[in-house]
Write a protein that holds these residues in place. Structure first.
Motif, PDB file in Angstrom:
ATOM      1  N   UNK A  54      44.412  30.719  29.615  1.00  0.00           N
ATOM      2  CA  UNK A  54      45.456  31.188  30.496  1.00  0.00           C
ATOM      3  C   UNK A  54      44.751  32.052  31.742  1.00  0.00           C
ATOM      4  N   UNK A  55      45.522  31.703  32.885  1.00  0.00           N
ATOM      5  CA  UNK A  55      44.753  32.493  33.925  1.00  0.00           C
ATOM      6  C   UNK A  55      45.347  33.943  33.889  1.00  0.00           C
ATOM      7  N   UNK A  56      44.338  34.757  33.818  1.00  0.00           N
ATOM      8  CA  UNK A  56      44.836  36.281  33.759  1.00  0.00           C
ATOM      9  C   UNK A  56      45.237  36.786  35.125  1.00  0.00           C
ATOM     10  N   UNK A  57      45.984  37.925  35.116  1.00  0.00           N
ATOM     11  CA  UNK A  57      46.646  38.857  36.099  1.00  0.00           C
ATOM     12  C   UNK A  57      45.501  39.197  37.006  1.00  0.00           C
ATOM     13  N   UNK A  58      45.622  39.306  38.156  1.00  0.00           N
ATOM     14  CA  UNK A  58      44.559  39.878  39.077  1.00  0.00           C
ATOM     15  C   UNK A  58      44.670  41.297  39.418  1.00  0.00           C
ATOM     16  N   UNK A  59      43.703  42.039  39.180  1.00  0.00           N
ATOM     17  CA  UNK A  59      43.690  43.536  39.464  1.00  0.00           C
ATOM     18  C   UNK A  59      43.238  43.727  41.123  1.00  0.00           C
ATOM     19  N   UNK A  60      43.805  44.949  41.509  1.00  0.00           N
ATOM     20  CA  UNK A  60      43.880  45.010  42.979  1.00  0.00           C
ATOM     21  C   UNK A  60      42.370  45.047  43.600  1.00  0.00           C
ATOM     22  N   UNK A  61      41.204  45.254  42.802  1.00  0.00           N
ATOM     23  CA  UNK A  61      40.070  45.321  43.281  1.00  0.00           C
ATOM     24  C   UNK A  61      39.345  44.021  42.895  1.00  0.00           C
ATOM     25  N   UNK A  62      39.713  42.920  42.681  1.00  0.00           N
ATOM     26  CA  UNK A  62      39.302  41.624  42.127  1.00  0.00           C
ATOM     27  C   UNK A  62      39.668  40.255  42.983  1.00  0.00           C
ATOM     28  N   UNK A  63      38.770  39.392  42.892  1.00  0.00           N
ATOM     29  CA  UNK A  63      39.134  38.088  43.444  1.00  0.00           C
ATOM     30  C   UNK A  63      38.994  37.185  42.256  1.00  0.00           C
ATOM     31  N   UNK A  64      39.766  35.926  42.621  1.00  0.00           N
ATOM     32  CA  UNK A  64      39.714  34.577  41.827  1.00  0.00           C
ATOM     33  C   UNK A  64      38.816  33.895  42.725  1.00  0.00           C
ATOM     34  N   UNK A  65      37.854  33.355  42.030  1.00  0.00           N
ATOM     35  CA  UNK A  65      36.853  32.203  42.679  1.00  0.00           C
ATOM     36  C   UNK A  65      37.097  31.056  41.871  1.00  0.00           C
ATOM     37  N   UNK A  66      37.222  30.066  42.597  1.00  0.00           N
ATOM     38  CA  UNK A  66      37.180  28.373  42.101  1.00  0.00           C
ATOM     39  C   UNK A  66      35.872  28.124  41.972  1.00  0.00           C
ATOM     40  N   UNK A  67      35.196  27.998  40.944  1.00  0.00           N
ATOM     41  CA  UNK A  67      33.883  27.976  40.340  1.00  0.00           C
ATOM     42  C   UNK A  67      33.522  26.418  40.561  1.00  0.00           C
ATOM     43  N   UNK A  68      32.636  26.045  41.423  1.00  0.00           N
ATOM     44  CA  UNK A  68      32.049  25.063  41.633  1.00  0.00           C
ATOM     45  C   UNK A  68      30.847  24.615  40.652  1.00  0.00           C
ATOM     46  N   UNK A  69      29.915  25.639  40.298  1.00  0.00           N
ATOM     47  CA  UNK A  69      29.010  25.373  39.285  1.00  0.00           C
ATOM     48  C   UNK A  69      28.685  26.706  38.747  1.00  0.00           C
ATOM     49  N   UNK A  70      28.044  26.587  37.540  1.00  0.00           N
ATOM     50  CA  UNK A  70      27.347  27.890  36.877  1.00  0.00           C
ATOM     51  C   UNK A  70      26.081  27.513  36.654  1.00  0.00           C
ATOM     52  N   UNK A  71      25.596  28.366  35.516  1.00  0.00           N
ATOM     53  CA  UNK A  71      24.267  27.919  34.765  1.00  0.00           C
ATOM     54  C   UNK A  71      24.236  28.764  33.457  1.00  0.00           C
ATOM     55  N   UNK A  72      23.299  28.296  32.582  1.00  0.00           N
ATOM     56  CA  UNK A  72      23.112  28.907  31.381  1.00  0.00           C
ATOM     57  C   UNK A  72      22.062  29.994  31.377  1.00  0.00           C
ATOM     58  N   UNK A  73      22.531  31.074  30.694  1.00  0.00           N
ATOM     59  CA  UNK A  73      21.656  32.171  30.522  1.00  0.00           C
ATOM     60  C   UNK A  73      21.454  32.553  29.034  1.00  0.00           C
ATOM     61  N   UNK A  74      20.392  33.075  28.627  1.00  0.00           N
ATOM     62  CA  UNK A  74      20.129  33.417  26.972  1.00  0.00           C
ATOM     63  C   UNK A  74      21.261  34.346  26.579  1.00  0.00           C
TER      64      UNK A  74
END
Length: 449
Positions: A58-78
């Motif tokens: 589910x999409x969470x509710x947005x807090x006043x100090x937040x943004x929603x980003x449509x993620x084009x890509x990510x990466x793997x970290x340990x």
């Protein structure tokens, strides 16, 4: 694909993106709390593919100090590997602890956790309290989740007592079609980088910058000899670049001839295969660490004439005692993370009697992240991306990193349908050189050197 995501991919203008409603749910890589007991206490191989799920959340509710980003890509970290292994603890424990603050923090306490601590994408919503960002901005996301009302954060954001690693100690991470982040996590995306290149930058490059360059780290200067363990890994690959760019002398330690050949190609000043020193998987006792340190020190002095000023150590238990021994009188060991184990053993005589320093470092503050991004924009730093997976195959990407079968950084396409998208300054890309920017791709897990 939902309507908003389709509009982002079509290059819709900001006013159109702002009018399209957020979807009620989206696809994300997530873990399930119920899987925390999936692995037996004595199970040696905690295969992360068994606990990694890709599906709707589910999409969470947005807090006043937040943004929603449509993620084009990510990466793997340990840290995502640790999360999927449920070791050393289940990260649901950390998320639940955060949620107890109440208010918007309570949203994070869910039976699933969206993981991932890197992302690049397009801002599609801004909270009422966000001032410096707008819908349509192209951004990278810093993993430093900072409480700006914590007084410690105003001296250095990483010193705030409520600081967390986004996508590890929080929910709504970057391995997803959408992520919800604080505005204080945003960094402008270098316009000459592709989405997958940009998504491989903030956690590892920012962390390496703070460890080596920042006045809160080792404060490397010209001529410093810097020992870099795991020098072809995500952190190590950026560290070698920073040492070279800053006029230092890079000593890269690796565990195979293939990795040694890569370092030589990348211009590392001295390359050492630890197997040549009989180190194997590293030291098990302080006495072993001292013996390995003597062998390593003799090799470095024979080649460079002096001992290292700095040891860059994120490997942990297997190497830390050797790092303490091998750096010169007054030298520094800077450490973040411990991929081989957290319980470090070393002979303290070599620390206190030789006035050495151990510096703990964690992620980077926002100014350090912006400074690091500036180096990418100038072309002084280049991505170390090697492998790129689809989001559906994130389990395989995590498994590759879990087994240390990778070089550099492993990327994941989220909304981006193919590689190579997201470049908005092709002239800068041409100036820096596409061959330089993609040079690490020849070191993918399927390539031969």
């Amino acid at each position: 694909m939902d309507t908003l995501a389709a509009a982002v991919l079509a290059g819709a203008p900001p006013d159109e993106l702002a009018r399209i409603p957020l979807p009620e749910s989206f696809t994300a890589v997530h873990l399930r709390e119920q899987d925390a007991t999936l692995f037996g206490a004595e199970e040696a191989d905690r295969d992360v593919r068994r606990t990694t799920h890709v599906g709707p959340v589910p999409m969470p509710v947005l807090a006043p100090d937040e943004v929603v980003v449509a993620v084009m890509a990510s990466s793997v970290n340990y840290n995502t590997v640790w999360s999927a292994m449920y070791q050393p603890i289940s990260t649901f424990t950390a998320v639940r602890r955060f949620a107890k603050q109440g208010g918007y923090a309570a949203r994070h306490d869910l039976p699933h956790q969206v993981v991932g601590s890197d992302a690049a994408g397009v801002v599609v919503r801004v909270g009422d309290g966000v001032r410096h960002w707008n819908v349509g901005d192209h951004v990278m996301v810093s993993p430093a989740y900072v409480d700006d009302q914590d007084p410690g954060s105003h001296a250095d954001a990483m010193m705030g007592t409520e600081g967390r690693a986004w996508g590890y100690e929080t929910n709504f991470g970057g391995l997803a079609h959408y992520t919800v982040v604080r505005a204080s996590q945003l960094v402008p995306k270098p316009p000459h980088l592709t989405w997958e290149e940009a998504a491989s930058v903030t956690l590892c490059a920012g962390t390496a910058y703070r460890m080596l360059i920042s006045d809160r780290g080792a404060r490397m200067k010209q001529g410093d000899i810097v020992l870099v363990w795991g020098a072809t890994g995500g952190l190590g690959g950026f560290a070698v670049q920073m040492v070279k760019n800053g006029g230092g002398v890079a000593v890269g330690v690796v565990s195979s001839e293939r990795k040694a050949a890569i370092l030589r190609e990348q211009g590392c000043d001295l390359v050492i295969d630890r197997r040549e020193l009989g180190m194997g998987d590293g030291a098990d006792t302080p006495a072993e660490a001292v013996e390995y340190g003597k062998r390593l020190g003799r090799r470095i002095r024979a080649e460079l004439g002096e001992d290292p000023h700095i040891a860059f150590d994120y490997v942990g238990r297997a190497t830390f005692g050797t790092s303490v021994h091998v750096v010169r009188r007054g030298g520094s060991v800077v450490t973040c993370g411990s991929s081989t184990g957290y319980h470090h053993q070393f002979d303290n005589r070599y620390l206190w009697m030789n006035l050495k320093r151990v510096i703990g470092s964690h992620i980077a503050n926002l100014q350090e992240q912006w400074d690091t991004a500036r180096l990418f924009r100038q072309g002084g730093l280049v991505p170390i991306l090697t492998d790129v997976f689809t989001m559906a195959d994130t389990g395989e990407a995590l498994r590759l990193v879990q087994n240390n079968g990778h070089i550099g950084k492993v990327g994941v396409l989220c909304l981006a349908p193919t590689e190579g998208l997201g470049v908005t300054d092709p002239l800068a890309r041409a100036r820096i050189g596409a061959d330089r920017l993609t040079g690490w791709r020849r070191y993918s897990s399927t390539a031969k050197v």
